[in-house]
Design a protein around this motif. Sequence first.
Motif, short mmCIF file in Angstrom:
data_model
loop_
_atom_site.label_atom_id
_atom_site.label_comp_id
_atom_site.label_asym_id
_atom_site.label_seq_id
_atom_site.Cartn_x
_atom_site.Cartn_y
_atom_site.Cartn_z
N GLY A 9 33.15 30.43 -10.53
CA GLY A 9 32.17 31.06 -9.65
C GLY A 9 32.80 32.23 -8.90
O GLY A 9 33.77 32.04 -8.17
N LEU A 10 32.28 33.41 -9.07
CA LEU A 10 32.78 34.60 -8.40
C LEU A 10 31.93 34.88 -7.16
O LEU A 10 30.73 34.60 -7.15
CB LEU A 10 32.74 35.81 -9.35
N THR A 11 32.58 35.43 -6.14
CA THR A 11 31.87 35.69 -4.89
C THR A 11 32.14 37.11 -4.42
O THR A 11 33.15 37.72 -4.77
CB THR A 11 32.30 34.71 -3.78
N ALA A 12 31.23 37.62 -3.62
CA ALA A 12 31.37 38.94 -3.02
C ALA A 12 30.93 38.85 -1.57
O ALA A 12 30.08 38.02 -1.21
CB ALA A 12 30.54 39.97 -3.78
N ASP A 13 31.51 39.70 -0.73
CA ASP A 13 31.14 39.78 0.69
C ASP A 13 30.57 41.16 0.98
O ASP A 13 31.11 42.17 0.50
CB ASP A 13 32.37 39.53 1.58
N ASN A 14 29.52 41.19 1.75
CA ASN A 14 28.95 42.48 2.17
C ASN A 14 28.34 42.33 3.55
O ASN A 14 28.08 41.22 4.02
CB ASN A 14 27.88 42.96 1.17
#
Length: 434
Positions: free
Chosen positions: A364-369
Amino acid sequence: MKPHNLLGLCTMAAMLAACGGNGSVGAGISTPGASLALRGTAATGMAISGATVSAKCRAGNGTAKTAADGSFEMTVSTGSSTAAALPCVLEVTNAADSRKLHAISINGGVINLTPLTEMLSTRLMRTSMSTVFSTPDVDAIARTVTVNSSRAAQIEITQAISMMADTSKIDDFFTTPLKAAVPGSAGTGDAQDKALDNLKLNMDGKLFDPFLLMLTKAASSKDIVTLGQPGCVLTGLNGLPLPCSGPGIWVNAPKINITPGAVLMAPGGKLTFSAEMNYPPNVNYVRQPVKWVVLEPEGGSITINGEYSAPAKAGTYHVQAQREDYPTVAVNATVVVDNSSPNFVPVLSVPGRLITLMPGSSIGLTADNNYPPNVTYIRQPVTWSVVEADGGSITPLGLYTAPQKSGVFHVVVKRDDYPNLFITLDINVIYLEN
């Protein structure tokens, strides 16, 4: 029969008995009705006592029980006038962890059963040894397992585990006599036993099976990584990283990440970048060993503390964070300078840029914004995509599944609300990370 003729026949018989060709099945020729004698030691450093050793041969089977010191002696026979014949595949189950260990005998006599023989057998046969033992293809074994092929495979394994255990002095994993330690007398084992002790200490069960998998998949010796070297990370079947070594060796690759990974700024704007790094054990730095630089001459400026000043000219620029202790390790952030930039500074970040997976595994890949003031989204405004058509797949929520082959692929995460902000991740799909 004349005496000199009898002498000639005896000499010829002795020559035939000593003949082994390349060390494969020819060494198993025996007289009609004869049996084969196999003896050795089953151990993982500590002796495997009271276990049943089973052998399946070209002709004949045999079983034996290991003694307190792990030793066993076995007679293989066919139960008829037909001679027992090599090669043989042996198996024992270690009650301590229920792990099965195997070995292949092409010459009879001494044959050990240890984690080293499991590695060597697996590398030679390029498949699970439990499968080989269940239905032995003795012709395939005879073609594959020779003195020369065994020697080459042992050299590969010796190099791969050299930082975990020194096995360079063991002449043959299969046949070198082994004296194993027994409970209450841990120091009584020989040099081979001590190598097995070190191997057991540094290669736990979580590492052993993936290493065996690598031995089945590696096309050549260059594809077999040296475990325990700096930067070595083994990846399990579920995509989770496993350390390549035990105590005392830094096994995590030197890493660096930069936050934010992509940012939209107004001309002349200011922003402080931060770097995240890992460190070797017991190493302390007076300051974070990172060098900050703007890659484009007209791309603005940055201080030694990561305080960035955007240029007056619109464009796309790049800020680099480079490790000073490992200068080859660096990561870039993208800076988009736009005259129409919003009142707040949109950013996008990911926890890491390099992902290593086994073929077919998922992660599972995640990103923050961040979000504009007083703006609410039903879902996170990011889109995931795989660059290469054969590079695997990814769901809208970032669950990536690697393809069923090795290679370097790329995943892009992009902000939907600010589509010129995106980050590319490197996906390294291999059996091991080197």
